[in-house]
Design an enzyme around this catalytic site. Structure first.
Site, PDB file in Angstrom:
ATOM      1  N   LYS A  96     -13.791  -4.985 -10.307  1.00 41.82           N
ATOM      2  CA  LYS A  96     -13.887  -5.829  -9.118  1.00 41.82           C
ATOM      3  C   LYS A  96     -13.411  -5.010  -7.925  1.00 41.82           C
ATOM      4  O   LYS A  96     -12.306  -4.454  -7.954  1.00 41.82           O
ATOM      5  CB  LYS A  96     -13.024  -7.086  -9.306  1.00 41.82           C
ATOM      6  CG  LYS A  96     -13.275  -8.157  -8.253  1.00 41.82           C
ATOM      7  CD  LYS A  96     -14.664  -8.777  -8.401  1.00 41.82           C
ATOM      8  CE  LYS A  96     -14.839  -9.982  -7.491  1.00 41.82           C
ATOM      9  NZ  LYS A  96     -14.049 -11.139  -7.938  1.00 41.82           N
ATOM     10  N   HIS A  97     -14.222  -4.917  -6.918  1.00 38.54           N
ATOM     11  CA  HIS A  97     -13.911  -4.138  -5.725  1.00 38.54           C
ATOM     12  C   HIS A  97     -13.491  -2.713  -6.083  1.00 38.54           C
ATOM     13  O   HIS A  97     -12.481  -2.193  -5.596  1.00 38.54           O
ATOM     14  CB  HIS A  97     -12.844  -4.826  -4.879  1.00 38.54           C
ATOM     15  CG  HIS A  97     -13.281  -6.159  -4.344  1.00 38.54           C
ATOM     16  ND1 HIS A  97     -14.434  -6.336  -3.595  1.00 38.54           N
ATOM     17  CD2 HIS A  97     -12.758  -7.397  -4.476  1.00 38.54           C
ATOM     18  CE1 HIS A  97     -14.576  -7.602  -3.282  1.00 38.54           C
ATOM     19  NE2 HIS A  97     -13.575  -8.282  -3.813  1.00 38.54           N
ATOM     20  N   HIS A 104      -8.065   7.857  -3.933  1.00 35.65           N
ATOM     21  CA  HIS A 104      -7.920   7.171  -2.632  1.00 35.65           C
ATOM     22  C   HIS A 104      -9.236   6.573  -2.173  1.00 35.65           C
ATOM     23  O   HIS A 104     -10.284   6.919  -2.694  1.00 35.65           O
ATOM     24  CB  HIS A 104      -7.404   8.145  -1.584  1.00 35.65           C
ATOM     25  CG  HIS A 104      -5.978   8.552  -1.814  1.00 35.65           C
ATOM     26  ND1 HIS A 104      -4.956   7.647  -1.999  1.00 35.65           N
ATOM     27  CD2 HIS A 104      -5.411   9.780  -1.928  1.00 35.65           C
ATOM     28  CE1 HIS A 104      -3.822   8.295  -2.180  1.00 35.65           C
ATOM     29  NE2 HIS A 104      -4.066   9.585  -2.152  1.00 35.65           N
ATOM     30  N   ASN A 151      -1.646   3.523  -5.201  1.00 33.09           N
ATOM     31  CA  ASN A 151      -0.848   3.882  -6.377  1.00 33.09           C
ATOM     32  C   ASN A 151      -1.287   3.041  -7.574  1.00 33.09           C
ATOM     33  O   ASN A 151      -1.454   1.839  -7.457  1.00 33.09           O
ATOM     34  CB  ASN A 151       0.640   3.639  -6.106  1.00 33.09           C
ATOM     35  CG  ASN A 151       1.227   4.689  -5.179  1.00 33.09           C
ATOM     36  OD1 ASN A 151       1.062   5.867  -5.394  1.00 33.09           O
ATOM     37  ND2 ASN A 151       1.923   4.223  -4.119  1.00 33.09           N
TER      38      ASN A 151
END
Length: 525
Positions: A276-277, A525, A419
């Site tokens: 999800k996302h 990231h 993180n």
């Protein structure tokens, strides 16, 4: 409506196939059983050449094939025979009034549109291979499966012949065949829609796939397009979309994240990834795909709604039924059997993508990111964990099961936004903490998610109890580690390398944890 247990005798069959595999033997067996054969064009010729008596569709309709074969079966004499409800007095009266005979069995498969496109044919030839009458007959017969059996796959010929010989087709078989039929036409229409989209975006020139314009980007005010790799790969642009509307920018982004993670398990036991996302919210490996899905789903049942699912095996019916239990945006897999396709076909908004295998997770390549004034370029994170990299740093060494859980959690953590903290136990994620500004919060969020999942499922304890916890980068302080201890983790896998490693190791020893360092970081990231 006919009772489920009623077998429908087959007295007339309509045969019109592009793929003529086994059709002559099948038709001969029908004729031997006393079934009248009605056919069209090339199929009729093939049957007559084999010495079979065949009635041409033109004899039913009173019209010859016309317009180069574009018009031949689009007639009430054909569709009335397929769609008539046999125990409806009004339908029966209409059949009698207009001289329409019932058709009990339709054997139809469609013009080879996809193969025509792949052959490099010109646009006019491709368009002529868009079947019109075929899908109409398939859908008519499938809709009226209470009375009509629809065959679109030669693999089903033998089973249907056995029922014909036994007195008639059963409702169970007709219902199953109807599901396959709608999957067949849905897949066919998706090929055509994709071809038109490519043509609208410039088509294909010089053997390369052009960019495909998407509806919009991450947000409606952004423009977006996808640029397929001309060299080809087992990626989403090369996947075969079986059903569902076109993929959006976000669909591509999220589904690619799922594909990249499931590729890590391409040689593993049945594994399911739910994303999800662009973050995994559930990953599990089990004896069957259905079991793996249930375990992955249980990790975070809230986030899984409207998610992306990737699987490392061809999807079977049990798994398809489980997946369609909730709304899912996209499913990606290296295959799906006919029953699974039929089950998915009932969920028209679900996008099903079938890939040619799974990509190599350790392949070479570059990742680019535009920045103001330039472009950042780096090699792919294709680092892999090997036995010689693992270094036990605590007084207690992990057990073999703990070490296996560590490896699983580490593999998943590589694909979680930093993180990243991942708890895993017995081949399944227990909790995932992603994208936080500090590692302590990720550890707490992952633990909270695990407790919430346990509460929803009615388990006695969260699956973080006795779990392994993976951290994509080192613990800079012992606080994140202690959050994992509070969640019930018994073993930790992390890169190490902090100036406070000694402090973190001491905290692990005091808590009775086992901990291994990998020497490799996986920021994402």
């Amino acid at each position: 409506m006919t009772p489920d247990l009623l077998a429908v005798p087959v007295t007339r069959a309509l045969l019109s196939v592009s793929d003529k595999t086994g059709i002559v033997d099948f038709a001969r067996a029908l004729a031997d059983a006393g079934v009248e054969l009605v056919s069209t064009g090339g199929t009729a010729k093939a049957l007559r050449d084999a010495g079979l008596a065949v009635k041409d569709v033109a004899e039913l309709t009173g019209f010859p094939e016309m317009m180069d074969g574009r018009v031949k079966t689009l007639h009430p004499a054909v569709h009335g025979g397929l769609l008539a409800v046999r125990d409806d007095a009004g339908h029966v009266a209409s059949m009698t009034q207009h001289g329409i005979g019932a058709i009990d069995l339709a054997v139809v498969n469609l013009y080879p549109f996809e193969k025509t496109v792949e052959s490099g044919a010109d646009a006019d030839t491709v368009i002529e291979n868009i079947d019109i009458g075929g899908p109409a007959m398939v859908r008519s017969a499938a809709k009226n499966h209470a009375w009509v059996a629809i065959l679109t796959d030669p693999a089903d010929y033998a089973a249907v012949l056995a029922e014909v010989a036994a007195g008639g087709t059963t409702m169970a078989t007709r219902r199953r065949l109807a599901g396959k039929a709608f999957a067949h036409t849905g897949q066919y229409d998706s090929y055509i829609a994709r071809w038109f989209a490519q043509q609208a975006d410039g088509g294909q020139d010089d053997g390369e796939q052009d960019e495909l314009t998407l509806r919009y980007g991450e947000n409606p005010h952004q423009q977006a397009r996808v640029r397929p790799d001309a060299a080809g790969s087992a990626g989403l642009p090369q996947a075969r979309q079986v059903q569902g509307k076109a993929l959006s920018y976000n669909n591509y982004n999220d589904a690619d994240a799922a594909l990249e993670l499931i590729a890590e398990f391409r040689d593993a036991d049945p594994t399911v990834v739910i994303v999800k996302h662009a973050n995994p919210c559930g990953v599990a490996t089990a004896a069957t795909l259905a079991d793996a899905y249930e375990a992955a789903f249980a990790c975070d049942t809230v986030s899984a709604f409207g998610g992306i699912i990737a699987l490392n095996r061809a999807i079977d019916a049990a798994t398809a039924r489980a997946i369609t239990g909730i709304f899912t945006e996209v499913v990606v897999a290296p295959g799906a059997d006919d029953e699974a396709l039929a089950i998915f076909a009932a969920k028209k908004n679900l996008r099903l993508l079938l890939t040619d295998g799974l990509p190599d997770p350790h392949r070479e390549g570059e990742v680019t990111k535009e920045i103001v004034g330039g472009v950042l370029v780096q090699s792919r994170d294709n680092g892999r964990l090997t036995d010689d990299m693992l270094r036990v740093v605590t007084k207690r060494a992990p057990t073999p099961q703990e070490l296996a859980d560590c490896r699983f959690a580490w593999t998943v953590a590589k694909h979680v936004k930093s993180n990243a903290i991942v708890y895993a136990k017995d081949g399944s994620t227990a909790g995932v903490g992603a994208g936080q500004m500090n590692r302590l919060e990720s550890a707490r969020i992952a633990a909270w998610k695990a407790k919430d999942a346990a509460d929803k499922a009615g388990w006695g304890e969260a699956r973080t109890t006795g779990s392994a916890v993976a951290s994509d980068a080192f613990f800079p302080f012992a606080d994140g580690l202690m959050a994992a201890v509070e969640a019930g983790a018994t073993v930790v896998i992390q890169p190490g390398g902090s100036i406070r490693d000694d402090e973190v190791i001491a905290a692990a020893d005091a808590a009775g944890l086992a901990m291994v360092f990998t020497g490799m970081r996986h920021f994402r990231h």
